[in-house]
Write an enzyme that holds these catalytic residues in place. Sequence first.
Site, short mmCIF file in Angstrom:
data_model
loop_
_atom_site.label_atom_id
_atom_site.label_comp_id
_atom_site.label_asym_id
_atom_site.label_seq_id
_atom_site.Cartn_x
_atom_site.Cartn_y
_atom_site.Cartn_z
CD GLU A 43 1.75 -2.10 -5.02
OE1 GLU A 43 0.51 -2.08 -4.97
OE2 GLU A 43 2.44 -1.09 -5.22
CG ASP A 57 4.13 3.67 -9.27
OD1 ASP A 57 3.08 4.33 -9.19
OD2 ASP A 57 4.88 3.47 -8.30
#
Length: 398
Positions: A151, A167
């Site tokens: 990210e 996640d």
Amino acid sequence: MPHTITRPTLPLVAATALVGAVLALGTPDPADAAVPDTIPLKITNNSGRGPVYVYDLGTQLSTGRQGWADANGTFHAWPAGGNPPTPAPDASMAGPAPGQSTTIRIPKFSGRIYFSYGQKLDFRLTTGGLVQPAVQNPSDPNRNILFNWSEYTLNDGGLWLNSTQVDMFSAPYAVGVQRADGSVSSTGHLKSGGYTGFFNALRAQPGGWGNLIQTRSDGTVLRALSPLYGVETGALPANVMADYVGRVWQKYSTSTLTVTPFADQPNTRYFGRVSGNVMNFTDSSGRLVTSFQKPDADSVFGCHKLLDAPNDAVRGPISRTLCAGYNRSTLLTNPNQPDTSAANFYRDAVTNQYARAVHAQMADGKAYAFAFDDVGHQESLVNDGSPRQAYLTLDPLS
């Protein structure tokens, strides 16, 4: 089924100016060199595997539009989606062959760099935008693909780029940034044998933690889901954190939990005491500022629901601190939070064993193993106000 990140990790936070992250990062110096519209991202394939497909997906910061960027850093807005979701345009870029590197350009974006091995990812569009892969759903079309993502946010203030396990834990990689002076900062590499070591640690942990591991029908290990998804799917028991939370509740029924959420504001403190099913926090004047219901494992692992952290100056920062304390199991051993000494983390028998195993296998000990793992600067993040180049290194699955 559509998937959204439970909590943004720090690069995405930087774009939204979340309280606390901004205080930690500071304000860019206007005298700094202007950040160009795109910067190079060098992707190196040390995994020994291929072919690799790469995607740069996210939100264009100048317009707020969602879309993807091509290898030149040119933005393309997503077309309208449908219900049921319709196939997205093929946004893939050819990644480097084993032992090789390739360079793409990334634009001012807040988003994700996905990479997959062996086959392309299946992205769909709904009327609300892109459907991210959600492999906790057995019917997700990407369930049997080995993939991962980083990210990042690139904006006028610089670059924030991280590796993330919020996640899932899957195909290993590291991130890096070259600064204006030519020096390079990197994070995210596993120890030698760390990939296999992580999965072995989960399998050896009693209480169902090995159930987080997903394999393909041929036995190939693909990933381990985060404990949040483990609870949601039934892979972990819903009461997996109940004993620890109960002991925290008991302790602070008769004593005070002191939260100092901002390292640079030591006089900003909040005081928590449990009354019945509620932990009430007061400020230094004794005024009630916020209250939390007794959290369940879902709330603890996701840092949401009963531990919601709004973008404000009080509840959000307190909740971030509590979330870190529950996941790292430091709330019983230290009544002054946050506890930022990694030597004190995960010492209780009831803890986030997934996060413990992730951090134990990182070469520098840093990771984003849960949403607010940046509390105490334990996160795997590189940041620079004048980045010359970014790096993504795909590491061996061993």
